[in-house]
Design a protein around this motif. Structure first.
Motif, mmCIF file in Angstrom:
data_model
loop_
_atom_site.group_PDB
_atom_site.id
_atom_site.type_symbol
_atom_site.label_atom_id
_atom_site.label_comp_id
_atom_site.label_asym_id
_atom_site.label_seq_id
_atom_site.Cartn_x
_atom_site.Cartn_y
_atom_site.Cartn_z
ATOM 1 N N THR A 55 -18.275 -22.487 35.275
ATOM 2 C CA THR A 55 -18.536 -23.731 34.561
ATOM 3 C C THR A 55 -19.927 -23.665 33.940
ATOM 4 N N ASP A 56 -20.148 -24.475 32.902
ATOM 5 C CA ASP A 56 -21.451 -24.502 32.251
ATOM 6 C C ASP A 56 -21.690 -25.890 31.668
ATOM 7 N N LYS A 57 -22.971 -26.231 31.561
ATOM 8 C CA LYS A 57 -23.348 -27.542 31.064
ATOM 9 C C LYS A 57 -23.139 -27.641 29.568
ATOM 10 N N GLY A 58 -22.829 -28.864 29.148
ATOM 11 C CA GLY A 58 -22.777 -29.164 27.741
ATOM 12 C C GLY A 58 -24.023 -29.891 27.295
ATOM 13 N N GLU A 59 -23.831 -30.780 26.324
ATOM 14 C CA GLU A 59 -24.971 -31.492 25.742
ATOM 15 C C GLU A 59 -25.508 -32.589 26.656
ATOM 16 N N VAL A 60 -24.622 -33.251 27.421
ATOM 17 C CA VAL A 60 -25.032 -34.415 28.224
ATOM 18 C C VAL A 60 -24.522 -34.315 29.661
ATOM 19 N N PRO A 61 -25.003 -33.346 30.455
ATOM 20 C CA PRO A 61 -24.447 -33.114 31.792
ATOM 21 C C PRO A 61 -25.039 -33.970 32.916
ATOM 22 N N ASP A 62 -26.167 -34.635 32.661
ATOM 23 C CA ASP A 62 -26.867 -35.315 33.752
ATOM 24 C C ASP A 62 -26.016 -36.423 34.348
ATOM 25 N N GLY A 63 -25.946 -36.428 35.692
ATOM 26 C CA GLY A 63 -25.179 -37.449 36.398
ATOM 27 C C GLY A 63 -23.733 -37.071 36.646
ATOM 28 N N TYR A 64 -23.325 -35.907 36.194
ATOM 29 C CA TYR A 64 -21.941 -35.464 36.326
ATOM 30 C C TYR A 64 -21.884 -34.150 37.101
ATOM 31 N N VAL A 65 -20.758 -33.946 37.796
ATOM 32 C CA VAL A 65 -20.502 -32.706 38.509
ATOM 33 C C VAL A 65 -19.067 -32.286 38.209
ATOM 34 N N VAL A 66 -18.857 -30.995 38.018
ATOM 35 C CA VAL A 66 -17.504 -30.481 37.795
ATOM 36 C C VAL A 66 -17.228 -29.340 38.771
ATOM 37 N N SER A 67 -15.955 -29.051 38.910
ATOM 38 C CA SER A 67 -15.520 -27.893 39.676
ATOM 39 C C SER A 67 -14.244 -27.389 39.049
ATOM 40 N N ARG A 68 -13.931 -26.128 39.299
ATOM 41 C CA ARG A 68 -12.669 -25.586 38.798
ATOM 42 C C ARG A 68 -12.204 -24.499 39.744
ATOM 43 N N SER A 69 -11.608 -24.928 40.841
ATOM 44 C CA SER A 69 -11.114 -23.983 41.835
ATOM 45 C C SER A 69 -9.761 -23.398 41.420
ATOM 46 N N LYS A 70 -9.013 -24.127 40.606
ATOM 47 C CA LYS A 70 -7.743 -23.640 40.072
ATOM 48 C C LYS A 70 -7.761 -23.730 38.554
ATOM 49 N N THR A 71 -7.105 -22.797 37.896
ATOM 50 C CA THR A 71 -7.100 -22.759 36.437
ATOM 51 C C THR A 71 -6.626 -24.071 35.827
#
Lengths: 112, 114
Positions: A55-71
């Motif tokens: 995963t990688d940050k975009g333009e406005v990532p602050d305050g957000y969290v992502v994950s991608r354990s499955k496609t």
């Protein structure tokens, strides 16, 4: 059903609460994206993922969290929701980074 | 970052008319897409067109990469064409990761009256 689905469609939450928006695609697309759409700012990228566990940050990532354990899944979590995060959130997916994006139907989030 | 300008911002047509929407961008691109956002908010991909010309029914698009613009043509417009049309681009050789991924213009709002 085939395609890209987002859930919930509508969500109201209180300031400070954690909330997770879900995105699921059935095509095995490598790339997935989260955008937010706001009047006056248009569509802005929050995070993206090139593959599972990448995963990688975009333009406005602050305050957000992502994950991608499955496609097929790419959840977006607001760790402590703020009123400024009231927005319409769109998930998208694509075979590669140089290919057409397909968007989900969006989640309208209101933080009160 | 790359700048994307769409014109006109608003367009009102009678059903059956033709229209041309323009997208100017400030740098070389390797990814350019056109989207239609319908009045219910759904974003539909119309074209992936970093260069050249494509057609799909009443819609066609042309990107002149060397001159940094793209055009979307809508012929014989219908009321169902109403909505906002977005152009989105990614700079060629982008090295700043997510901040340079597909960047959207502000859109052209099209209203087709019966």
């Amino acid at each position: 059903d085939a395609g890209i689905t987002q859930s919930p469609r509508y969500k109201i939450t209180e300031t400070g609460r954690q909330v997770t928006l879900m995105c699921h695609q059935t095509w095995s697309h490598s790339y997935m994206f989260w955008y937010r759409q706001d009047l006056g700012h248009g569509l802005r990228l929050i995070y993206y993922s090139a593959a599972a566990d990448i995963t990688d940050k975009g333009e406005v990532p602050d305050g957000y969290v992502v994950s991608r354990s499955k496609t097929e899944n790419f959840p977006l979590t607001l760790e402590s929701a703020t009123r400024s995060q009231t927005s319409v959130y769109f998930c998208a997916s694509s075979w590669t980074e140089l290919y057409g994006y397909t968007f989900g139907s969006g989640t309208r989030l209101t933080v009160v | 970052g790359i700048q994307v300008e769409q014109s006109p911002p608003d367009l009102i047509l009678q059903e059956g008319a033709n229209s041309t929407l323009r997208c100017n961008f400030s740098d070389s691109v390797n990814n350019l897409q056109w989207f239609h956002q319908n009045p219910w908010g759904q974003l539909i991909n119309l074209f992936y067109i970093p260069s050249g010309t494509k057609q799909n029914g009443r819609l066609s698009a042309t990107t002149v990469a060397t001159e940094r613009y793209s055009l979307l043509y809508i012929s014989s417009s219908q009321t169902t064409d109403s909505g906002v049309y977005f152009c989105a681009v990614e700079r060629q050789g982008a090295t700043q990761g997510g901040s340079e991924k597909l960047v959207f213009g502000k859109g052209t709002k099209l209203t087709v009256n019966p």
